[in-house]
Design a protein around this motif. Structure first.
Motif, PDB file in Angstrom:
ATOM      1  N   UNK A  79     -55.449  30.286 -32.472  1.00 42.37           N
ATOM      2  CA  UNK A  79     -56.780  29.728 -32.201  1.00 42.37           C
ATOM      3  C   UNK A  79     -57.759  30.046 -33.323  1.00 42.37           C
ATOM      4  N   UNK A  80     -57.670  31.237 -33.860  1.00 44.06           N
ATOM      5  CA  UNK A  80     -58.568  31.611 -34.958  1.00 44.06           C
ATOM      6  C   UNK A  80     -58.340  30.711 -36.164  1.00 44.06           C
ATOM      7  N   UNK A  81     -57.088  30.380 -36.431  1.00 39.09           N
ATOM      8  CA  UNK A  81     -56.757  29.586 -37.613  1.00 39.09           C
ATOM      9  C   UNK A  81     -57.018  28.096 -37.427  1.00 39.09           C
ATOM     10  N   UNK A  82     -57.136  27.652 -36.182  1.00 31.66           N
ATOM     11  CA  UNK A  82     -57.192  26.212 -35.935  1.00 31.66           C
ATOM     12  C   UNK A  82     -58.476  25.748 -35.260  1.00 31.66           C
ATOM     13  N   UNK A  83     -59.500  26.599 -35.276  1.00 31.79           N
ATOM     14  CA  UNK A  83     -60.829  26.135 -34.906  1.00 31.79           C
ATOM     15  C   UNK A  83     -61.148  26.092 -33.430  1.00 31.79           C
ATOM     16  N   UNK A  84     -60.366  26.751 -32.601  1.00 27.76           N
ATOM     17  CA  UNK A  84     -60.724  26.863 -31.190  1.00 27.76           C
ATOM     18  C   UNK A  84     -61.736  28.002 -31.012  1.00 27.76           C
ATOM     19  N   UNK A  85     -62.699  27.809 -30.113  1.00 27.87           N
ATOM     20  CA  UNK A  85     -63.708  28.850 -29.904  1.00 27.87           C
ATOM     21  C   UNK A  85     -63.204  29.961 -28.992  1.00 27.87           C
ATOM     22  N   UNK A  86     -62.080  29.745 -28.332  1.00 24.98           N
ATOM     23  CA  UNK A  86     -61.498  30.762 -27.463  1.00 24.98           C
ATOM     24  C   UNK A  86     -60.307  30.184 -26.728  1.00 24.98           C
ATOM     25  N   UNK A  87     -59.603  31.053 -25.962  1.00 26.15           N
ATOM     26  CA  UNK A  87     -58.470  30.559 -25.182  1.00 26.15           C
ATOM     27  C   UNK A  87     -58.336  31.399 -23.924  1.00 26.15           C
ATOM     28  N   UNK A  88     -57.682  30.817 -22.935  1.00 26.91           N
ATOM     29  CA  UNK A  88     -57.448  31.497 -21.659  1.00 26.91           C
ATOM     30  C   UNK A  88     -56.062  31.171 -21.149  1.00 26.91           C
ATOM     31  N   UNK A  89     -55.424  32.153 -20.539  1.00 27.25           N
ATOM     32  CA  UNK A  89     -54.269  31.872 -19.692  1.00 27.25           C
ATOM     33  C   UNK A  89     -54.808  31.422 -18.343  1.00 27.25           C
ATOM     34  N   UNK A  90     -54.427  30.227 -17.908  1.00 26.44           N
ATOM     35  CA  UNK A  90     -54.958  29.687 -16.658  1.00 26.44           C
ATOM     36  C   UNK A  90     -53.823  29.334 -15.707  1.00 26.44           C
ATOM     37  N   UNK A  91     -54.182  29.325 -14.428  1.00 29.03           N
ATOM     38  CA  UNK A  91     -53.286  28.822 -13.398  1.00 29.03           C
ATOM     39  C   UNK A  91     -54.134  28.094 -12.372  1.00 29.03           C
ATOM     40  N   UNK A  92     -53.960  26.774 -12.293  1.00 28.43           N
ATOM     41  CA  UNK A  92     -54.663  26.021 -11.259  1.00 28.43           C
ATOM     42  C   UNK A  92     -54.142  26.414  -9.880  1.00 28.43           C
ATOM     43  N   UNK A  93     -52.869  26.716  -9.798  1.00 27.05           N
ATOM     44  CA  UNK A  93     -52.271  27.096  -8.517  1.00 27.05           C
ATOM     45  C   UNK A  93     -52.900  28.366  -7.968  1.00 27.05           C
ATOM     46  N   UNK A  94     -53.054  29.381  -8.808  1.00 28.15           N
ATOM     47  CA  UNK A  94     -53.588  30.671  -8.364  1.00 28.15           C
ATOM     48  C   UNK A  94     -55.080  30.827  -8.656  1.00 28.15           C
ATOM     49  N   UNK A  95     -55.693  29.783  -9.196  1.00 28.77           N
ATOM     50  CA  UNK A  95     -57.121  29.788  -9.540  1.00 28.77           C
ATOM     51  C   UNK A  95     -57.452  30.923 -10.515  1.00 28.77           C
ATOM     52  N   UNK A  96     -56.657  31.014 -11.564  1.00 27.55           N
ATOM     53  CA  UNK A  96     -56.817  32.067 -12.565  1.00 27.55           C
ATOM     54  C   UNK A  96     -57.575  31.532 -13.782  1.00 27.55           C
ATOM     55  N   UNK A  97     -58.720  32.109 -14.063  1.00 25.93           N
ATOM     56  CA  UNK A  97     -59.489  31.862 -15.296  1.00 25.93           C
ATOM     57  C   UNK A  97     -60.025  30.445 -15.453  1.00 25.93           C
ATOM     58  N   UNK A  98     -59.984  29.620 -14.417  1.00 23.27           N
ATOM     59  CA  UNK A  98     -60.516  28.261 -14.545  1.00 23.27           C
ATOM     60  C   UNK A  98     -62.033  28.312 -14.729  1.00 23.27           C
ATOM     61  N   UNK A  99     -62.711  29.050 -13.856  1.00 26.46           N
ATOM     62  CA  UNK A  99     -64.169  29.170 -13.941  1.00 26.46           C
ATOM     63  C   UNK A  99     -64.575  29.839 -15.256  1.00 26.46           C
ATOM     64  N   UNK A 100     -63.846  30.867 -15.635  1.00 28.81           N
ATOM     65  CA  UNK A 100     -64.194  31.611 -16.850  1.00 28.81           C
ATOM     66  C   UNK A 100     -64.046  30.740 -18.093  1.00 28.81           C
ATOM     67  N   UNK A 101     -63.001  29.929 -18.133  1.00 25.72           N
ATOM     68  CA  UNK A 101     -62.795  29.052 -19.287  1.00 25.72           C
ATOM     69  C   UNK A 101     -63.914  28.018 -19.394  1.00 25.72           C
ATOM     70  N   UNK A 102     -64.292  27.442 -18.258  1.00 25.79           N
ATOM     71  CA  UNK A 102     -65.368  26.456 -18.263  1.00 25.79           C
ATOM     72  C   UNK A 102     -66.688  27.097 -18.683  1.00 25.79           C
ATOM     73  N   UNK A 103     -66.931  28.306 -18.195  1.00 24.60           N
ATOM     74  CA  UNK A 103     -68.173  28.996 -18.560  1.00 24.60           C
ATOM     75  C   UNK A 103     -68.220  29.282 -20.057  1.00 24.60           C
ATOM     76  N   UNK A 104     -67.102  29.708 -20.606  1.00 27.98           N
ATOM     77  CA  UNK A 104     -67.025  29.962 -22.048  1.00 27.98           C
ATOM     78  C   UNK A 104     -67.395  28.709 -22.823  1.00 27.98           C
ATOM     79  N   UNK A 105     -66.832  27.570 -22.415  1.00 34.64           N
ATOM     80  CA  UNK A 105     -67.114  26.324 -23.117  1.00 34.64           C
ATOM     81  C   UNK A 105     -68.587  25.939 -22.988  1.00 34.64           C
ATOM     82  N   UNK A 106     -69.139  26.063 -21.781  1.00 32.68           N
ATOM     83  CA  UNK A 106     -70.545  25.686 -21.567  1.00 32.68           C
ATOM     84  C   UNK A 106     -71.471  26.572 -22.400  1.00 32.68           C
ATOM     85  N   UNK A 107     -71.157  27.849 -22.521  1.00 36.96           N
ATOM     86  CA  UNK A 107     -72.003  28.738 -23.325  1.00 36.96           C
ATOM     87  C   UNK A 107     -72.024  28.283 -24.788  1.00 36.96           C
TER      88      UNK A 107
END
Length: 207
Positions: A140-168
Motif C-alpha cells: 500500500x505504501x508503494x502503490x498510493x493507498x492511504x491505508x488498508x484493513x482486513x475486513x469481514x462482512x460476515x463477522x462485521x470486522x473493520x467495515x466501519x473503521x475502514x469507511x471512517x478512515x476513508x471519510x477522514x
C-alpha cells in the motif's frame, strides 16, 4: 444548522470479492451468503452524523467486477472523491487485479487539484485466512493507498473503521481544497498539523 456533505465513494474490485456484502453490512447491518452478482452498478446511501456540526451523506457506488475494462467505468467514476478497493484474501487472482483497479481509478478520476482520490484497500473475508500485514504495509505504501484493513462482512470486522478512515481523508482533502481556492481564508498557525491529526485512522493501517 449542521453543515451537510454529499460524498460519492466507489467500491471496486473483482467479481465475487464481497463488495455488495460490505455495503449491505455497512449500510443496513445485514449479511447474506447469497447475493447475486451486481450487473453494471448499484447504489446505497449511508448517513453519518459525523459530529455536532457535520452530517455526511455517503453515496456508495457498487461497481460490478466485470466492468473494469468497459468504457462505462469512466461515467461511473465521475465526481467520486474516494474509493474502497476490495480483494478476496482466499483468491490470489483478486489481489493480483488490485493494481489494475487502482490504475483504472487514477486514470479516470482525480480531485480538483489533480491528485488521485484517496483509496483504502480492503483485504476481505479475513475470517477465512490469517493476517496479511507485512506484505500489505509495503504494497500500500508503494502503490498510493492511504491505508488498508482486513475486513469481514460476515463477522462485521473493520467495515466501519475502514469507511471512517476513508471519510477522514476525504474531509482533509475538502479542507485543503477550500484553502487553495479561497484567498480570503486565513491559515492559522498549526492548521496543517491539525489536519494531519484528523486523518489519523484509529485502527487503520495508514501510511
Amino acid at each position: 444548522m449542521p453543515q451537510e456533505h454529499l460524498f460519492k465513494v466507489l467500491v471496486i474490485g473483482d467479481l465475487g470479492v464481497g463488495k455488495t456484502s460490505i455495503i449491505k453490512r455497512y449500510v443496513h447491518q445485514i449479511f447474506s451468503q447469497h447475493y447475486r452478482a451486481t450487473i453494471g452498478v448499484d447504489f446505497a446511501l449511508k448517513v453519518l452524523h459525523w459530529d455536532s456540526d457535520t452530517v455526511i451523506r455517503l453515496q456508495l457506488w457498487d461497481i460490478a467486477g466485470q466492468e473494469r475494462y468497459g468504457n462505462m467505468t469512466r461515467v461511473y467514476y465521475r465526481e467520486a472523491v474516494g474509493a474502497l478497493v476490495v480483494f478476496d484474501v482466499t483468491r490470489a487472482s483478486t489481489f493480483d487485479a488490485v493494481l489494475k483497479w487502482k490504475d483504472d481509478l487514477d486514470s479516470k478520476v482525480t480531485l480538483s487539484h489533480g491528485k488521485p482520490v484517496p483509496a483504502v484497500l480492503l483485504a476481505n473475508k479475513s475470517d477465512q485466512v490469517c493476517s496479511q500485514q507485512p506484505r500489505l504495509d509495503t504494497f500500500c505504501r508503494e502503490n498510493g493507498f492511504v491505508g488498508w484493513f482486513e475486513t469481514s462482512a460476515k463477522e462485521n470486522t473493520n467495515i466501519e473503521a475502514a469507511a471512517r478512515c476513508l471519510v477522514e481523508h476525504i474531509l482533509a482533502n475538502e479542507e485543503s481544497t477550500v484553502l487553495d481556492s479561497d484567498p480570503d481564508v486565513q491559515v492559522l498557525p498549526g492548521f496543517n498539523s491539525s489536519v494531519k491529526e484528523r486523518v489519523r485512522c484509529g485502527s487503520c493501517n495508514k501510511f
